[in-house]
Design a protein around this motif. Sequence first.
Motif, PDB file in Angstrom:
ATOM      1  N   SER A   9       0.818  -1.224   0.000  1.00 19.34           N
ATOM      2  CA  SER A   9       0.000   0.000   0.000  1.00 19.34           C
ATOM      3  C   SER A   9       0.848   1.269   0.000  1.00 19.34           C
ATOM      4  O   SER A   9       0.422   2.295  -0.521  1.00 19.34           O
ATOM      5  CB  SER A   9      -0.973  -0.004   1.179  1.00 19.34           C
ATOM      6  OG  SER A   9      -0.269  -0.047   2.399  1.00 19.34           O
ATOM      7  N   ASP A  10       2.066   1.199   0.551  1.00 18.27           N
ATOM      8  CA  ASP A  10       2.949   2.369   0.537  1.00 18.27           C
ATOM      9  C   ASP A  10       3.421   2.702  -0.880  1.00 18.27           C
ATOM     10  O   ASP A  10       3.773   3.840  -1.164  1.00 18.27           O
ATOM     11  CB  ASP A  10       4.174   2.135   1.427  1.00 18.27           C
ATOM     12  CG  ASP A  10       3.824   2.027   2.895  1.00 18.27           C
ATOM     13  OD1 ASP A  10       2.760   2.544   3.309  1.00 18.27           O
ATOM     14  OD2 ASP A  10       4.611   1.420   3.639  1.00 18.27           O
ATOM     15  N   TYR A  11       3.474   1.706  -1.751  1.00 13.60           N
ATOM     16  CA  TYR A  11       3.981   1.885  -3.103  1.00 13.60           C
ATOM     17  C   TYR A  11       2.880   2.043  -4.149  1.00 13.60           C
ATOM     18  O   TYR A  11       3.157   2.410  -5.286  1.00 13.60           O
ATOM     19  CB  TYR A  11       4.830   0.678  -3.525  1.00 13.60           C
ATOM     20  CG  TYR A  11       6.098   0.449  -2.753  1.00 13.60           C
ATOM     21  CD1 TYR A  11       6.616   1.397  -1.886  1.00 13.60           C
ATOM     22  CD2 TYR A  11       6.798  -0.741  -2.902  1.00 13.60           C
ATOM     23  CE1 TYR A  11       7.788   1.172  -1.196  1.00 13.60           C
ATOM     24  CE2 TYR A  11       7.976  -0.973  -2.219  1.00 13.60           C
ATOM     25  CZ  TYR A  11       8.470  -0.015  -1.364  1.00 13.60           C
ATOM     26  OH  TYR A  11       9.632  -0.248  -0.691  1.00 13.60           O
ATOM     27  N   TYR A  12       1.648   1.751  -3.793  1.00 12.80           N
ATOM     28  CA  TYR A  12       0.564   1.639  -4.779  1.00 12.80           C
ATOM     29  C   TYR A  12       0.473   2.857  -5.704  1.00 12.80           C
ATOM     30  O   TYR A  12       0.504   2.718  -6.924  1.00 12.80           O
ATOM     31  CB  TYR A  12      -0.784   1.395  -4.089  1.00 12.80           C
ATOM     32  CG  TYR A  12      -1.914   1.299  -5.081  1.00 12.80           C
ATOM     33  CD1 TYR A  12      -2.226   0.082  -5.675  1.00 12.80           C
ATOM     34  CD2 TYR A  12      -2.649   2.429  -5.452  1.00 12.80           C
ATOM     35  CE1 TYR A  12      -3.258  -0.012  -6.610  1.00 12.80           C
ATOM     36  CE2 TYR A  12      -3.666   2.334  -6.391  1.00 12.80           C
ATOM     37  CZ  TYR A  12      -3.955   1.117  -6.962  1.00 12.80           C
ATOM     38  OH  TYR A  12      -4.964   1.035  -7.891  1.00 12.80           O
ATOM     39  N   GLN A  13       0.353   4.054  -5.157  1.00 14.68           N
ATOM     40  CA  GLN A  13       0.153   5.241  -5.994  1.00 14.68           C
ATOM     41  C   GLN A  13       1.372   5.525  -6.860  1.00 14.68           C
ATOM     42  O   GLN A  13       1.232   5.910  -8.034  1.00 14.68           O
ATOM     43  CB  GLN A  13      -0.194   6.460  -5.135  1.00 14.68           C
ATOM     44  CG  GLN A  13      -0.707   7.639  -5.945  1.00 14.68           C
ATOM     45  CD  GLN A  13      -1.987   7.318  -6.711  1.00 14.68           C
ATOM     46  OE1 GLN A  13      -2.960   6.828  -6.134  1.00 14.68           O
ATOM     47  NE2 GLN A  13      -1.999   7.572  -8.012  1.00 14.68           N
TER      48      GLN A  13
END
Length: 120
Positions: A9-13
């Motif tokens: 989730s930290d890398y998603y965007q």
Amino acid sequence: MIEIENCNSDYYQIVLDATCFFSTQLLPEKSLNRSTIKVLFEDELMKREGYLGQCLKNGRYDYDISIEPTMNLQSILMTIAHEMVHVNQYVRGYLKETFEEYSIWKGKKYFNNQYYMLPW
């Protein structure tokens, strides 16, 4: 359309934005609206398959990019960029997968067991 699955989730965007950027830079405009590119983070991809990333063409405008999720963010982005080059090669018809022991690059047959000798 770009889909991201099983991403930290930290890398998603960042992964989504980078994949969008790579697609706009590498793909012809007419292919952008038709294409579906799915980036799949697959646990133990390296252990199971022996590589950190892979691009597969599933249909005329449908591509899956598999990524080893244990890499750091910089390596993930570099791997996605590399695999997006293969999406470009599929879209333009330079690279064709046969799902057998060989691929076709610009009309010539190459056996897949000599990865580092492949022209693409």
